[in-house]
Design a protein around this motif. Structure first.
Motif, PDB file in Angstrom:
ATOM      1  N   UNK A 129      47.945 -32.949 -60.675  1.00  0.00           N
ATOM      2  CA  UNK A 129      47.227 -32.318 -61.539  1.00  0.00           C
ATOM      3  C   UNK A 129      46.312 -33.354 -62.256  1.00  0.00           C
ATOM      4  N   UNK A 130      47.091 -34.296 -62.496  1.00  0.00           N
ATOM      5  CA  UNK A 130      46.239 -35.321 -63.305  1.00  0.00           C
ATOM      6  C   UNK A 130      45.106 -36.148 -62.574  1.00  0.00           C
ATOM      7  N   UNK A 131      45.280 -36.084 -61.243  1.00  0.00           N
ATOM      8  CA  UNK A 131      43.915 -36.450 -60.421  1.00  0.00           C
ATOM      9  C   UNK A 131      42.879 -35.550 -60.509  1.00  0.00           C
ATOM     10  N   UNK A 132      43.268 -34.234 -60.380  1.00  0.00           N
ATOM     11  CA  UNK A 132      42.350 -33.135 -60.581  1.00  0.00           C
ATOM     12  C   UNK A 132      41.633 -33.137 -61.993  1.00  0.00           C
ATOM     13  N   UNK A 133      42.330 -33.430 -63.057  1.00  0.00           N
ATOM     14  CA  UNK A 133      41.860 -33.421 -64.350  1.00  0.00           C
ATOM     15  C   UNK A 133      40.720 -34.666 -64.607  1.00  0.00           C
ATOM     16  N   UNK A 134      41.158 -35.419 -63.832  1.00  0.00           N
ATOM     17  CA  UNK A 134      40.388 -36.745 -64.066  1.00  0.00           C
ATOM     18  C   UNK A 134      39.206 -36.524 -63.426  1.00  0.00           C
ATOM     19  N   UNK A 135      38.943 -35.746 -62.336  1.00  0.00           N
ATOM     20  CA  UNK A 135      37.731 -35.210 -61.740  1.00  0.00           C
ATOM     21  C   UNK A 135      37.189 -34.230 -62.451  1.00  0.00           C
ATOM     22  N   UNK A 136      37.892 -33.131 -62.977  1.00  0.00           N
ATOM     23  CA  UNK A 136      37.327 -32.162 -63.337  1.00  0.00           C
ATOM     24  C   UNK A 136      36.919 -31.877 -64.850  1.00  0.00           C
ATOM     25  N   UNK A 137      37.658 -32.658 -65.864  1.00  0.00           N
ATOM     26  CA  UNK A 137      37.414 -32.737 -67.080  1.00  0.00           C
ATOM     27  C   UNK A 137      38.574 -32.038 -68.140  1.00  0.00           C
ATOM     28  N   UNK A 138      38.619 -32.186 -69.221  1.00  0.00           N
ATOM     29  CA  UNK A 138      40.106 -31.763 -69.883  1.00  0.00           C
ATOM     30  C   UNK A 138      39.931 -30.229 -69.964  1.00  0.00           C
ATOM     31  N   UNK A 139      38.804 -29.429 -69.821  1.00  0.00           N
ATOM     32  CA  UNK A 139      38.844 -28.165 -69.851  1.00  0.00           C
ATOM     33  C   UNK A 139      38.847 -27.379 -68.888  1.00  0.00           C
ATOM     34  N   UNK A 140      39.312 -27.967 -67.668  1.00  0.00           N
ATOM     35  CA  UNK A 140      39.531 -27.342 -66.235  1.00  0.00           C
ATOM     36  C   UNK A 140      40.305 -26.166 -66.298  1.00  0.00           C
ATOM     37  N   UNK A 141      40.104 -25.104 -65.638  1.00  0.00           N
ATOM     38  CA  UNK A 141      41.159 -23.980 -65.663  1.00  0.00           C
ATOM     39  C   UNK A 141      42.161 -24.227 -64.560  1.00  0.00           C
ATOM     40  N   UNK A 142      43.394 -23.344 -64.827  1.00  0.00           N
ATOM     41  CA  UNK A 142      44.374 -23.714 -63.967  1.00  0.00           C
ATOM     42  C   UNK A 142      43.752 -23.404 -62.426  1.00  0.00           C
ATOM     43  N   UNK A 143      43.313 -22.396 -61.997  1.00  0.00           N
ATOM     44  CA  UNK A 143      42.624 -22.188 -60.815  1.00  0.00           C
ATOM     45  C   UNK A 143      41.899 -23.543 -60.192  1.00  0.00           C
ATOM     46  N   UNK A 144      41.026 -23.965 -61.174  1.00  0.00           N
ATOM     47  CA  UNK A 144      40.230 -25.099 -60.454  1.00  0.00           C
ATOM     48  C   UNK A 144      41.237 -26.376 -60.268  1.00  0.00           C
ATOM     49  N   UNK A 145      42.213 -26.509 -61.170  1.00  0.00           N
ATOM     50  CA  UNK A 145      43.239 -27.586 -61.259  1.00  0.00           C
ATOM     51  C   UNK A 145      44.133 -27.514 -59.810  1.00  0.00           C
ATOM     52  N   UNK A 146      44.368 -26.197 -59.715  1.00  0.00           N
ATOM     53  CA  UNK A 146      45.093 -25.945 -58.343  1.00  0.00           C
ATOM     54  C   UNK A 146      44.434 -26.215 -57.124  1.00  0.00           C
ATOM     55  N   UNK A 147      43.241 -25.790 -56.980  1.00  0.00           N
ATOM     56  CA  UNK A 147      42.221 -25.746 -55.848  1.00  0.00           C
ATOM     57  C   UNK A 147      42.255 -27.276 -55.532  1.00  0.00           C
ATOM     58  N   UNK A 148      41.866 -27.995 -56.761  1.00  0.00           N
ATOM     59  CA  UNK A 148      41.346 -29.391 -56.283  1.00  0.00           C
ATOM     60  C   UNK A 148      42.789 -30.317 -55.875  1.00  0.00           C
ATOM     61  N   UNK A 149      43.875 -29.732 -56.435  1.00  0.00           N
ATOM     62  CA  UNK A 149      45.215 -30.261 -56.054  1.00  0.00           C
ATOM     63  C   UNK A 149      45.418 -30.101 -54.801  1.00  0.00           C
ATOM     64  N   UNK A 150      44.974 -29.003 -54.045  1.00  0.00           N
ATOM     65  CA  UNK A 150      45.135 -28.691 -52.839  1.00  0.00           C
ATOM     66  C   UNK A 150      46.270 -27.629 -52.652  1.00  0.00           C
ATOM     67  N   UNK A 151      46.628 -26.918 -53.663  1.00  0.00           N
ATOM     68  CA  UNK A 151      47.571 -25.804 -53.369  1.00  0.00           C
ATOM     69  C   UNK A 151      47.141 -24.397 -54.344  1.00  0.00           C
ATOM     70  N   UNK A 152      47.948 -23.426 -54.806  1.00  0.00           N
ATOM     71  CA  UNK A 152      47.601 -22.122 -55.386  1.00  0.00           C
ATOM     72  C   UNK A 152      48.030 -22.218 -56.949  1.00  0.00           C
ATOM     73  N   UNK A 153      47.337 -21.189 -57.602  1.00  0.00           N
ATOM     74  CA  UNK A 153      47.234 -21.130 -58.988  1.00  0.00           C
ATOM     75  C   UNK A 153      48.839 -20.731 -59.142  1.00  0.00           C
ATOM     76  N   UNK A 154      49.119 -19.904 -58.390  1.00  0.00           N
ATOM     77  CA  UNK A 154      50.618 -19.056 -58.412  1.00  0.00           C
ATOM     78  C   UNK A 154      51.605 -20.383 -58.402  1.00  0.00           C
TER      79      UNK A 154
END
Length: 249
Positions: free
Chosen positions: A59-84
């Motif tokens: 999640x930290x790697x994803x937020x670093x790329x996406x920004x602090x306002x990233x959604x849970x779905x975008x964070x999960x997708x970038x992290x390579x897993x699912x929002x659930x």
């Protein structure tokens, strides 16, 4: 490609072993001998904790790329897993923020404490801590702001962040006792708390400022903040050529 969440260890029970209400296998502490912790339960808890740490790191790697306002779905997708999966481990975005914040804040606390230990004078210690704070935040402003956005929406630090600033206030207070004269003086409680506000507000403005030749680096910014804290703005103004010319005119 999304990763499938590993399946939980298959529950089973042997004669005489108690099974908990969730059917997760023998209940801890309910074996016939009353002393042995069920091995499957222990392994599952270890797996969950390891998986949770891995998700926080991803999640930290994803937020670093996406920004602090990233959604849970975008964070999960970038992290390579699912929002659930993130919801299963953290409940919601606020839970993820608290989990990321706990890791980030602990690292900052350790770094600031080490910076203070190396200093021999109060001013040197404060400057070192401010510099360490700015340097760590600068490594990923996106993660910093994600972890430190107040949950109450009113600009007040909460959760891990509140505890972090409380601990930093205590670290600043201790080396300043002899400078303020009376260790029991109520004044001792004002300056460090006000100092934290100045450091945090200035530091976050500095993080958000565009990079150009006029922007000071973290060391220069720490020196400037320390000068404001110890010398006040008066000496800064008196040293300004414009102010001096105006006063003389």
């Amino acid at each position: 490609m999304l990763q499938r969440e590993p399946a939980a260890p298959t529950p089973s029970s042997a004669p005489g072993q108690a099974v908990d209400a969730a059917g997760a296998g023998p209940a801890i502490g309910e074996q016939p001998d009353g002393a042995t912790i069920d091995g499957r339960s222990a392994r599952w808890e270890t797996h969950r904790e390891e998986r949770r740490r891995a998700l926080i790191k991803a999640a930290r790697r994803a937020i670093h790329r996406l920004g602090p306002d990233a959604s849970m779905e975008d964070i999960a997708t970038t992290a390579g897993t699912s929002k659930s999966v993130f919801y299963r481990y953290f409940g919601d975005k606020s839970g993820l923020r608290q989990a990321v914040g706990a890791v980030v804040i602990k690292q900052m606390q350790d770094t600031l404490a080490a910076a203070r230990q190396k200093a021999t004078q109060p001013r040197e210690g404060v400057t070192a801590m401010v510099a360490a704070y700015l340097e760590m935040a600068q490594t990923s402003p996106n993660v910093y702001f994600f972890a430190t956005i107040p949950a109450d929406g009113e600009g007040r630090p909460s959760g891990e962040l509140s505890g972090f600033f409380d601990s930093v206030t205590a670290m600043i207070t201790e080396p300043l006792r002899h400078l303020l004269g009376d260790p029991e003086s109520t004044l001792l409680g004002y300056w460090p708390t006000a100092a934290i506000g100045l450091v945090r507000t200035t530091g976050e403005l500095w993080l958000q400022a565009p990079v150009d030749t006029a922007k000071p680096d973290s060391a220069a910014m720490a020196q400037q903040i320390s000068a404001w804290l110890f010398d006040g703005v008066g000496q800064v103004l008196s040293a300004s050529p414009t102010t001096s010319t105006t006063a003389e005119g």
